[in-house]
Design a protein around this motif. Structure first.
Motif, PDB file in Angstrom:
ATOM      1  N   UNK A 171      46.074  35.091  44.712  1.00  0.00           N
ATOM      2  CA  UNK A 171      46.994  34.670  43.650  1.00  0.00           C
ATOM      3  C   UNK A 171      48.270  35.499  43.635  1.00  0.00           C
ATOM      4  N   UNK A 172      48.191  36.738  44.117  1.00  0.00           N
ATOM      5  CA  UNK A 172      49.372  37.599  44.138  1.00  0.00           C
ATOM      6  C   UNK A 172      50.450  37.095  45.074  1.00  0.00           C
ATOM      7  N   UNK A 173      50.055  36.330  46.089  1.00  0.00           N
ATOM      8  CA  UNK A 173      51.025  35.783  47.039  1.00  0.00           C
ATOM      9  C   UNK A 173      51.665  34.502  46.525  1.00  0.00           C
ATOM     10  N   UNK A 174      51.252  34.058  45.322  1.00  0.00           N
ATOM     11  CA  UNK A 174      51.824  32.852  44.718  1.00  0.00           C
ATOM     12  C   UNK A 174      52.962  33.171  43.761  1.00  0.00           C
ATOM     13  N   UNK A 203      47.933  32.389  37.206  1.00  0.00           N
ATOM     14  CA  UNK A 203      47.956  33.514  38.143  1.00  0.00           C
ATOM     15  C   UNK A 203      47.399  34.764  37.479  1.00  0.00           C
ATOM     16  N   UNK A 204      47.777  34.996  36.230  1.00  0.00           N
ATOM     17  CA  UNK A 204      47.282  36.165  35.492  1.00  0.00           C
ATOM     18  C   UNK A 204      45.755  36.143  35.406  1.00  0.00           C
ATOM     19  N   UNK A 205      45.196  34.969  35.106  1.00  0.00           N
ATOM     20  CA  UNK A 205      43.748  34.842  34.969  1.00  0.00           C
ATOM     21  C   UNK A 205      43.044  35.116  36.299  1.00  0.00           C
ATOM     22  N   UNK A 206      43.602  34.571  37.394  1.00  0.00           N
ATOM     23  CA  UNK A 206      43.007  34.784  38.716  1.00  0.00           C
ATOM     24  C   UNK A 206      43.045  36.261  39.110  1.00  0.00           C
ATOM     25  N   UNK A 207      44.156  36.916  38.819  1.00  0.00           N
ATOM     26  CA  UNK A 207      44.280  38.337  39.170  1.00  0.00           C
ATOM     27  C   UNK A 207      43.379  39.204  38.293  1.00  0.00           C
ATOM     28  N   UNK A 208      43.299  38.840  37.023  1.00  0.00           N
ATOM     29  CA  UNK A 208      42.485  39.610  36.085  1.00  0.00           C
ATOM     30  C   UNK A 208      41.020  39.655  36.518  1.00  0.00           C
TER      31      UNK A 208
END
Length: 610
Positions: A233-236, A301-306
């Protein structure tokens, strides 16, 4: 008969048992190797296994690609002839191919006779037509992208990019991986890499062809994301400050990080500068296991990274202690097992590479892997351990020609082929590629420093036209940089962080002096101001290093250099401003050391503090 059947069954059973034992032994050895290479990381075994198998497969593939390259350098004439004729035959039925009689070209001599040397204006109209949707103009296929150049000449141009271009980069990085393993075997361990990658600014042509960088995507997929510290997700993330924050956050969480990777050394340098300003926020996020609430990223994205975070007070405390001790050598202190920084630090990135090696990344090798441009892959560095940045020309796809440097000012000078160049001579590079460029003067000046088998090894020297040249003195970008470093060493306590320069003529009536001169803008650390005598040191050093400059200064044809100090962070802001104006991205941007654009010069002038 039953006895024979019984014996056969017994033999079969024994064979099955032996095979089973061998399989178990292999699995045990595999598990041991995986655990040994994990360097004590606390990661799920299947994540490590995926990483292990990906590395193994990459190692085998890279060996094959290295052997293919080595073989090509031993029969260079045939390989170059094949590269040329592949492009010609593939595009002979295009409008361009018919106009320049591609069907009559059977060898390199005929090609040189029938086709002139070209520059961008030769292709501009054709590329615009392709962008509008016209087909079969320059190349027989629809381009994969329209690729923007970095604009160091003052304006960005647009070239075509095909699938073959991307394949060249993949093959080259296979060779890079092989060279890396040979010299730094610990890079074969199962340590993650922090890749500082930022999504390019995409747009589309009238016909829907994507417009962006030549090689826009990181070498990441669902199969090999385990190799990188940043979750997928960070690459998005589309914005650079937010993406940089996330890359740093997950890199700092991983004490066992093995490598740092980015397209250019400027990206790695700016990431460390960003870290120096934001480390307290990053530590707080690691302590609490959160994504900073003020970070402007989407909820998805925040949820995926969290999901990849949990509170880690121990790591946060460890990092706080290291940051509190200063930032010199910080890379090896926060990542004790760091093996390598993989990034291009030649050309305009040399200064950033210097900062990494002598300040942030003391003791960590820096490997500059490729020499590449929007025109395609030019060369690959087979010697990671060497301080000099030398690149073996990539002969498999691009057909090379060379103009001796003293003939560069001519319109149609006689060129040399790859087998005709001489060691220690300077040349302008001419390329013919699979993306619709034929005998194209890309503007790079290189020095042939040797040969690998039959293939030249080159060192990038400068861009044609990237001279400070008010009266014909022609001081190259590289020569000016070396002189500037010497002058800064005469300013007690000063460290050069960044710089650019311009000819006073670009200022018009606001140049502030009746004599033409150089305007130099520096971002320095360690001193707040410079005396006039200290500023004049640069002019003295230029006179010592360049006889022609000294001659013009003594005649009064040139005025003294004017040195301006800009505020901290000004060059990062200039980078953002230039990219916004040219539509380029971090994956391809090179700092403009000699400014040719009045807007860019006006921008940096507004940052002057002394």
């Amino acid at each position: 008969m039953s006895d024979g059947l019984s014996i056969s069954l017994k033999m079969l059973l024994i064979g099955a048992v032996i095979f089973g034992l061998l399989v178990v032994l292999m699995l045990v050895l595999l598990c041991c190797d995986v655990c040994n290479r994990s360097q004590g990381q606390k990661r799920p075994f299947f994540s490590l296994l995926n990483h292990y198998l990906t590395r193994r497969a990459a190692g085998v593939l890279s060996l094959l690609q290295r052997r293919r390259l080595e073989l090509s350098t031993k029969k260079i004439l045939q390989v170059q002839q094949d590269a040329l004729l592949y492009s010609i035959r593939r595009n002979r039925n295009t409008q361009y191919g018919e106009l320049f009689r591609f069907s009559e070209i059977t060898d390199r001599e005929t090609f040189r006779r029938l086709h002139p040397l070209t520059q961008y204006d030769h292709y501009k109209e054709s590329i615009e037509r392709i962008g509008k949707g016209e087909e079969n103009v320059l190349i027989s296929e629809r381009p994969r992208y329209l690729s923007r150049t970095s604009g160091t000449s003052g304006s960005s141009t647009t070239l075509l990019s095909t699938r073959k271009t991307a394949n060249d980069f993949h093959q080259a990085f296979g060779v890079v991986f092989n060279s890396m393993l040979n010299v730094y075997p610990r890079t074969g361990n199962l340590q993650r890499t922090a890749m500082f990658y930022y999504l390019p600014n995409w747009s589309n042509s009238e016909s829907g062809i994507p417009i962006g960088p030549n090689f826009p995507f990181p070498l990441t997929s669902k199969l090999n994301l385990n190799m990188y510290s940043t979750p997928g997700a960070g690459f998005e993330i589309a914005t650079e400050p937010e993406a940089m924050y996330i890359h740093l956050l997950f890199a700092l969480k991983d004490r066992h990080l093995g490598a740092l990777e980015a397209s250019f050394a400027s990206t790695v340098y700016h990431s460390f500068a960003f870290l120096q300003n934001k480390w307290e926020q990053l530590i707080e996020d690691i302590w609490l296991g959160q994504i900073n609430p003020k970070l402007k990223i989407t909820d998805d994205v925040r949820m995926k990274l969290r999901a990849h975070l949990k509170p880690d007070p121990r790591r946060a405390s460890e990092l706080a202690a290291e940051f509190g001790s200063g930032f010199r050598g910080i890379a090896r202190r926060v990542w004790p097992h760091l093996n390598l920084v993989l990034t291009v630090d030649s050309g305009s990135n040399e200064l950033y590479g210097r900062h990494l090696k002598h300040f942030y990344c003391v003791g960590v090798p820096v490997y500059s892997p490729v020499y590449a441009a929007t025109e395609g892959l030019i060369g690959v560095n087979l010697w990671p351990e060497k301080e000099e940045r030398h690149y073996l020309l990539w002969p498999l796809s691009i057909f090379f020609e060379f103009i001796p440097v003293d003939l560069c000012s001519e319109g149609q000078p006689q060129t040399l082929f790859l087998d005709e160049v001489k060691e220690n001579e300077l040349y302008e590079l001419i390329v013919t590629n699979t993306s619709g460029l034929y005998r194209y003067r890309m503007g790079d000046i290189v020095k042939v420093v040797g040969f690998h088998n039959q293939c030249p090894v080159v060192e990038f020297k400068c861009r044609r036209g990237q001279f400070l040249n008010v009266r014909g003195e022609k001081i190259t970008e590289g020569a000016f940089y070396r002189t500037l470093l010497r002058a800064v060493s005469l300013w007690p306590g000063a460290m050069l962080l960044d710089y650019c320069c311009a000819e006073s003529g670009l200022l018009g009536p606001f140049c502030g002096s009746s004599d033409p001169h150089y305007e130099v803008f520096v971002e320095i650390k360690g001193v707040r101001n410079l005396s006039e005598d200290q500023r004049y040191k640069l002019d003295q050093c230029l006179q010592e290093d360049s006889e022609r400059y000294q001659s013009f200064r003594r005649k009064g044809s040139l005025g003294p250099v004017r040195v301006h100090i800009v505020a901290a962070g000004s060059f990062k802001e200039l980078t953002d401003f230039i990219m916004a104006n040219l539509g380029t991205s971090y994956s391809q941007f090179n700092m403009h050391r000699i400014l040719r654009n009045k807007e860019f010069l006006d921008f940096i002038q507004r940052k002057v503090i002394s």
